[in-house]
Write an enzyme that holds these catalytic residues in place. Structure first.
Site, PDB file in Angstrom:
ATOM      1  N   CYS A   6      -2.942  -1.076  -8.197  1.00 15.82           N
ATOM      2  CA  CYS A   6      -3.602  -0.329  -8.439  1.00 15.82           C
ATOM      3  C   CYS A   6      -4.633   1.007  -8.821  1.00 15.82           C
ATOM      4  CB  CYS A   6      -1.696   0.873  -8.469  1.00 15.82           C
ATOM      5  SG  CYS A   6      -2.349   2.251  -7.654  1.00 15.82           S
ATOM      6  N   LYS A  50       0.178  -8.991  -8.572  1.00 16.15           N
ATOM      7  CA  LYS A  50      -0.473  -8.298  -8.224  1.00 16.15           C
ATOM      8  C   LYS A  50      -1.926  -7.910  -9.509  1.00 16.15           C
ATOM      9  CE  LYS A  50      -2.825  -6.467  -3.635  1.00 16.15           C
ATOM     10  NZ  LYS A  50      -3.847  -5.349  -4.030  1.00 16.15           N
ATOM     11  N   GLY A  55      -4.753  -5.277   3.786  1.00 13.42           N
ATOM     12  CA  GLY A  55      -4.576  -4.725   2.896  1.00 13.42           C
ATOM     13  C   GLY A  55      -4.913  -3.095   4.397  1.00 13.42           C
ATOM     14  N   ARG A  56      -6.172  -3.113   4.048  1.00 14.51           N
ATOM     15  CA  ARG A  56      -6.386  -1.159   4.665  1.00 14.51           C
ATOM     16  C   ARG A  56      -7.167  -2.711   5.846  1.00 14.51           C
ATOM     17  NH1 ARG A  56     -11.443   0.237   1.405  1.00 14.51           N
ATOM     18  NH2 ARG A  56     -11.108  -1.787   0.327  1.00 14.51           N
ATOM     19  N   MET A 114       0.574  -1.453  -0.151  1.00 14.57           N
ATOM     20  CA  MET A 114      -0.306   0.280  -0.310  1.00 14.57           C
ATOM     21  C   MET A 114       0.407   0.741  -0.357  1.00 14.57           C
ATOM     22  SD  MET A 114      -3.013  -0.875   2.845  1.00 14.57           S
ATOM     23  CE  MET A 114      -2.368  -1.658   3.950  1.00 14.57           C
ATOM     24  N   ASN A 120      -7.703 -11.025  -2.153  1.00  9.83           N
ATOM     25  CA  ASN A 120      -7.645  -9.538  -1.133  1.00  9.83           C
ATOM     26  C   ASN A 120      -8.741  -9.273  -1.592  1.00  9.83           C
ATOM     27  OD1 ASN A 120      -6.001  -6.578  -2.212  1.00  9.83           O
ATOM     28  ND2 ASN A 120      -5.820  -7.255  -0.250  1.00  9.83           N
ATOM     29  N   GLY A 121      -8.731  -8.048  -0.432  1.00 12.32           N
ATOM     30  CA  GLY A 121     -10.111  -6.642  -0.769  1.00 12.32           C
ATOM     31  C   GLY A 121     -11.238  -7.342   0.268  1.00 12.32           C
TER      32      GLY A 121
END
Length: 330
Positions: free
Chosen positions: A102, A141, A226-227, A19, A202-203
């Site tokens: 991205c 990715k 990630g977040r 990130m 992911n997500g």
């Protein structure tokens, strides 16, 4: 459940997503200490002419990191991407990760990141150029596609496998989705069924239970976080423990959160220096505080502090008051 990426064995199937502006060296090292099986650097531009900037120099700094060191590169020119891969390996990268995920406009405008998914010929050329340019494993990715009408993730995944990509991370949204709406995992499940290389889902994976559900549904080899790791870097050990035992780890105590946060703060100040470190610490501390009740007024106060020493003291004092109050209430 171990995963092989070239010669490297990843023991925990929980990976820190790259990130920009977040996964700097201090954060990567912290997440590794707290259970991440693999961490990936912030993306580095493939234009090596821009590497003399302070920002790029810091992004290229991997001193003291545990192996394997995975470095993500972004760009849209096959030869520049190959050159960037070679140069990063020369500087210590042990895995090269290619960014085709991205969704940021400034990245997509340069025909990089997820914008590449619109041009499958260019994708093939970049994958081939990078894989052939280095002796280390290359990972990729992606998103599920450019938009809902162009979900070509399966095609890209098969191209990646054919090109020699060692592992693939897939974010369950298209480029058009950005980070809006819910991630979908049907495309990821289909990708897993069509390729034999490890796939990382992911997500929207923000809990140990959700990680288990996603792995069961997709058949992916690992989850990529990630977040959900922002302000909660212990999420990696929580997920790893749950996947291994089926039992939930208890939340860290306030005292442990304080220790983690103060260690992180010290590392940020040392890595970036006083001025930049204070500024960058604000967003990280803000994420930690968002996870704690009744922290709003302190967050506002903290964002006004201009000194590393005062930042450190204020965090210590705020937690000390909370811990003392909790002990008295008990």
């Amino acid at each position: 459940m171990s995963i092989a990426i070239g010669p490297y064995i990843i023991d925990n199937p929980v990976i820190l997503a790259p990130m920009a502006g977040v996964t700097d060296r201090p954060f990567r090292q912290l997440c590794r200490q707290l259970g991440a099986g693999l961490v990936v650097s912030e993306m580095v531009t493939s234009d090596t002419r821009l590497w003399n900037s302070r920002k790029s120099r810091l992004r290229l700094d991997h001193s003291g990191e545990a192996a394997p060191i995975s470095v993500q590169i972004a760009g849209g020119d096959p030869e520049m991407m190959a050159q960037a891969a070679r140069e990063n390996v020369r500087r210590g990268a042990q895995i090269i990760d290619i960014n085709m995920g991205c969704p940021a406009k400034k990245v997509c405008k340069k025909a990089a990141g997820s914008a590449l998914l619109r041009d499958e010929k260019l994708v093939a050329d970049i994958l081939q150029a990078v894989v052939q340019s280095v002796s280390v494993p290359v990972t990729l990715k992606i998103r599920t596609g450019w938009c809902a009408d162009s979900r070509n993730g399966v095609t890209i995944a098969q191209m990646a496998e054919n090109a020699g990509i060692a592992a693939l991370a897939v974010h369950g949204r298209t480029r058009a989705c950005g980070y809006h709406g819910q991630a979908e995992f049907d495309t990821i499940a289909e990708i897993v069924s069509r390729v034999s290389i490890p796939v990382f889902a992911n997500g929207d994976i923000g809990s140990a239970e959700r990680a288990r559900q996603v792995l069961d549904y997709t058949g992916a080899a690992a989850v990529m976080i990630g977040r959900a790791a922002q302000g909660r870097p212990w999420i990696f050990r929580e997920i790893a423990h749950y996947l291994a035992t089926g039992e939930r780890l208890s939340e860290p105590t306030l005292d442990e959160v304080r220790k983690i946060l103060i260690t992180h703060l010290n590392e940020l100040h040392q890595f970036y220096g006083e001025v930049m470190g204070v500024r960058i610490a604000r967003k990280h501390v803000g994420w930690y505080l968002k996870t704690l009740a009744n922290s709003e007024s302190f967050r506002k106060t903290f964002f006004q502090i201009e000194s590393a020493e005062v930042q450190h003291a204020s965090v210590h004092e705020w937690f000390e008051r909370r811990i003392t109050r909790g002990a008295q209430a008990a």
